[in-house]
Scaffold this motif. Structure first.
Motif, mmCIF file in Angstrom:
data_model
loop_
_atom_site.group_PDB
_atom_site.id
_atom_site.type_symbol
_atom_site.label_atom_id
_atom_site.label_comp_id
_atom_site.label_asym_id
_atom_site.label_seq_id
_atom_site.Cartn_x
_atom_site.Cartn_y
_atom_site.Cartn_z
ATOM 1 N N PRO A 63 -6.220 -1.769 4.370
ATOM 2 C CA PRO A 63 -5.713 -2.925 5.124
ATOM 3 C C PRO A 63 -5.792 -4.189 4.280
ATOM 4 O O PRO A 63 -6.803 -4.456 3.640
ATOM 5 N N ASP A 64 -4.705 -4.928 4.255
ATOM 6 C CA ASP A 64 -4.659 -6.159 3.462
ATOM 7 C C ASP A 64 -3.733 -7.132 4.174
ATOM 8 O O ASP A 64 -2.523 -6.936 4.223
ATOM 9 N N VAL A 65 -4.320 -8.182 4.724
ATOM 10 C CA VAL A 65 -3.546 -9.140 5.510
ATOM 11 C C VAL A 65 -2.411 -9.744 4.696
ATOM 12 O O VAL A 65 -1.307 -9.966 5.187
ATOM 13 N N SER A 66 -2.652 -9.975 3.404
ATOM 14 C CA SER A 66 -1.651 -10.643 2.569
ATOM 15 C C SER A 66 -0.429 -9.778 2.306
ATOM 16 O O SER A 66 0.613 -10.277 1.894
ATOM 17 N N CYS A 67 -0.552 -8.465 2.529
ATOM 18 C CA CYS A 67 0.560 -7.558 2.225
ATOM 19 C C CYS A 67 1.274 -7.052 3.471
ATOM 20 O O CYS A 67 2.090 -6.139 3.382
ATOM 21 N N GLY A 68 0.957 -7.583 4.631
ATOM 22 C CA GLY A 68 1.651 -7.167 5.839
ATOM 23 C C GLY A 68 1.148 -5.840 6.371
ATOM 24 O O GLY A 68 -0.037 -5.529 6.296
ATOM 25 N N GLU A 69 2.074 -5.023 6.879
ATOM 26 C CA GLU A 69 1.703 -3.777 7.553
ATOM 27 C C GLU A 69 1.488 -2.658 6.540
ATOM 28 O O GLU A 69 2.345 -1.804 6.333
ATOM 29 N N THR A 70 0.320 -2.637 5.933
ATOM 30 C CA THR A 70 0.051 -1.653 4.887
ATOM 31 C C THR A 70 -0.106 -0.241 5.437
ATOM 32 O O THR A 70 -0.035 0.724 4.674
ATOM 33 N N ASP A 71 -0.326 -0.100 6.746
ATOM 34 C CA ASP A 71 -0.517 1.239 7.302
ATOM 35 C C ASP A 71 0.757 2.079 7.252
ATOM 36 O O ASP A 71 0.720 3.286 7.469
ATOM 37 N N LYS A 72 1.884 1.465 6.931
ATOM 38 C CA LYS A 72 3.137 2.211 6.801
ATOM 39 C C LYS A 72 3.270 2.881 5.437
ATOM 40 O O LYS A 72 4.134 3.725 5.237
ATOM 41 N N PHE A 73 2.411 2.474 4.502
ATOM 42 C CA PHE A 73 2.590 2.891 3.109
ATOM 43 C C PHE A 73 1.439 3.770 2.629
ATOM 44 O O PHE A 73 0.341 3.764 3.191
ATOM 45 N N CYS A 74 1.716 4.494 1.552
ATOM 46 C CA CYS A 74 0.685 5.294 0.898
ATOM 47 C C CYS A 74 1.019 5.407 -0.587
ATOM 48 O O CYS A 74 2.130 5.085 -1.018
ATOM 49 N N ILE A 75 0.045 5.867 -1.355
ATOM 50 C CA ILE A 75 0.266 6.146 -2.775
ATOM 51 C C ILE A 75 0.458 7.648 -2.919
ATOM 52 O O ILE A 75 -0.363 8.441 -2.450
ATOM 53 N N GLY A 76 1.552 8.030 -3.560
ATOM 54 C CA GLY A 76 1.856 9.441 -3.755
ATOM 55 C C GLY A 76 2.130 9.742 -5.216
ATOM 56 O O GLY A 76 1.777 8.957 -6.108
ATOM 57 N N PRO A 77 2.774 10.869 -5.513
ATOM 58 C CA PRO A 77 3.060 11.258 -6.899
ATOM 59 C C PRO A 77 3.888 10.200 -7.632
ATOM 60 O O PRO A 77 4.678 9.477 -7.022
ATOM 61 N N SER A 78 3.721 10.143 -8.923
ATOM 62 C CA SER A 78 4.438 9.165 -9.735
ATOM 63 C C SER A 78 5.936 9.454 -9.746
ATOM 64 O O SER A 78 6.366 10.597 -9.900
ATOM 65 N N THR A 79 6.722 8.400 -9.590
ATOM 66 C CA THR A 79 8.175 8.519 -9.714
ATOM 67 C C THR A 79 8.656 8.113 -11.105
ATOM 68 O O THR A 79 9.865 8.048 -11.347
ATOM 69 N N GLU A 80 7.717 7.835 -12.003
ATOM 70 C CA GLU A 80 8.118 7.497 -13.369
ATOM 71 C C GLU A 80 8.973 8.621 -13.937
ATOM 72 O O GLU A 80 8.651 9.808 -13.801
ATOM 73 N N LEU A 81 10.060 8.254 -14.581
ATOM 74 C CA LEU A 81 11.037 9.234 -15.044
ATOM 75 C C LEU A 81 10.419 10.302 -15.934
ATOM 76 O O LEU A 81 10.817 11.474 -15.889
ATOM 77 N N LEU A 82 9.428 9.943 -16.741
ATOM 78 C CA LEU A 82 8.855 10.889 -17.692
ATOM 79 C C LEU A 82 8.207 12.096 -17.014
ATOM 80 O O LEU A 82 8.049 13.149 -17.641
ATOM 81 N N TRP A 83 7.846 11.966 -15.746
ATOM 82 C CA TRP A 83 7.245 13.100 -15.040
ATOM 83 C C TRP A 83 8.291 14.120 -14.597
ATOM 84 O O TRP A 83 7.937 15.230 -14.162
ATOM 85 N N TRP A 84 9.561 13.766 -14.714
ATOM 86 C CA TRP A 84 10.631 14.634 -14.213
ATOM 87 C C TRP A 84 11.689 14.912 -15.281
ATOM 88 O O TRP A 84 12.657 15.633 -15.031
#
Length: 407
Positions: A63-84
């Motif tokens: 939870p972070d007030v400065s970033c708004g509704e953080t409960d909608k988000f998560c950290i998942g696998p990297s989308t950096e092109l080099l991983w694919w």
């Protein structure tokens, strides 16, 4: 999806005044300041929770007030092109999220190791001008496999011990002038191409933007204010063009670093020591797809070993670098690496003159002009060749010839 208003910075930069350029660079730095201030619980990429299936590992946002509704988000696998890239999507590897820097550093090395073990085949270096350094023979991927194994021995021991340097931080993957849009008044109206954005420990994010840096130039590296040479007015037109391009590069580097030091302290502080530069460069090199270059990674490992007492964790400083290199190995490696870097610099000058990027892309409206310049350069170099063998070799290894595009 909607169209971003304004024009690409790339199309307006050359007509801007000095003050207008400074203003735009500061605004870009201020965008990064906002990004660097966001707190993330892990490295990887940012997702809407609802967009990922239940079988994918994620880490919830705090939870972070400065970033708004953080409960909608998560950290998942990297989308950096080099991983694919080039069938890496077929590998069973740890794509994140990573809750420690050590996990990330190890995962990148393992990704490249597993790819080489599965798909690596003897080949010529992709850069034609490298080929003479390897006797014009196909190179063996086993050499790079050995380099990666050496890297994996060292990776756990280069994690910064200062916790603030391991803080996961998000950054745009390609904040180049063609991804930044500005209005007629110079305001930034939008930044596009966020799809490969990644969250990494700040010590791996801390660097001058690729399209703004001018490393290798003594004036830029010593933070000297850029200026045109005193004899500029007496130079030929072609000499003036070269000096103006160098001046532009120095401006970008100088302004970006200056505004970062003033406006984005966390970023500037993370760039501030040479040991972090060494770690950053090693990470960038190990993650680079193998395309027949058996030298660059080993050269970075050698460089890291030289500065091991500064780079390593406290426990490992006295133990020494975990891989051993003979004096002959080091001499040969450093020599080839210097030659390859010289080729890279020459190629960049050619690309700048022709107007293409490193992958050979050129704006549609500039295509014919770029082809004309490319033909002119090739003609001049063929004319300068002293023997028929040299001409044939240049023609066969011409770096701007058509080639298969790889995903």
């Amino acid at each position: 999806m909607e169209r971003v208003p304004g024009k690409e910075l790339e199309h307006t930069w050359y007509t801007m005044t000095l003050e207008e350029r400074k203003d735009v660079v500061e605004k870009i730095v201020n965008i990064e300041k906002i990004l660097f201030a966001i707190r993330f619980p892990a490295s990887g990429s940012l997702y809407f929770k609802e967009s990922l299936s239940d079988n994918i590992t994620t880490v919830d946002m705090s939870p972070d007030v400065s970033c708004g509704e953080t409960d909608k988000f998560c950290i998942g696998p990297s989308t950096e092109l080099l991983w694919w890239y080039q069938r890496r999507d077929e590998l069973t590897v740890n794509r994140g999220p990573w809750e420690t820097s050590e996990d990330l550093l190890t995962a990148v090395g393992q990704r490249e190791l597993i790819w080489l073990q599965r798909f690596g085949e003897r080949r010529f270096p992709r850069e034609p001008l490298y080929r003479e350094f390897y006797g014009r023979q196909k190179v063996d991927p086993q050499v790079q496999i050995d380099n990666l194994l050496d890297y994996l021995k060292a990776a756990p021991h280069i994690v910064p011990e200062r916790e603030e340097l391991n803080r996961p931080t998000i950054r745009h993957p390609d904040l180049s002038p063609n991804n930044v849009f500005i209005s007629e008044s110079g305001d930034i109206t939008g930044v596009i191409d966020w799809q490969h954005s990644t969250i990494l420990p700040i010590f791996l994010q801390a660097k001058i933007l690729k399209h703004f840096q001018n490393y290798g130039d003594d004036d830029s590296e010593n933070f000297r204010p850029p200026k045109l040479p005193e004899n500029f007015d007496s130079l030929t037109e072609s000499e003036k063009e070269r000096e103006e391009e160098l001046y532009r590069r120095r401006q970008l580097h100088y302004f970006y670093l200056g505004f970062t030091s003033r406006n984005n302290k966390p970023h500037f502080n993370a760039m501030g020591t040479y040991d972090l530069f060494v770690k950053n460069r090693l990470y960038d090199t190990v993650g680079r797809p193998w395309e027949g270059d058996n030298t660059s990674l080993k050269a970075e490992l050698v460089h890291t070993s030289i500065y091991w007492s500064d780079v390593a964790t406290s426990v490992m400083k006295q133990a020494g670098f975990p891989a051993k290199f003979s004096e002959t190995e080091v001499t040969k490696c450093v020599d080839i690496d210097a030659k390859q870097k010289n080729v890279d610099a020459q190629m960049q000058r050619l690309r700048d003159f022709i107007g293409v990027n490193i992958e050979g892309w050129v704006p549609t409206e500039s295509y014919e002009e770029a082809r004309e310049k490319e033909r002119y350069i090739k003609h001049q170099m063929l004319e300068a060749a002293e023997t028929e063998d040299e001409r044939r070799e240049l023609d066969e290894n011409w770096p701007f010839q058509d080639h298969e595009e790889l995903d």
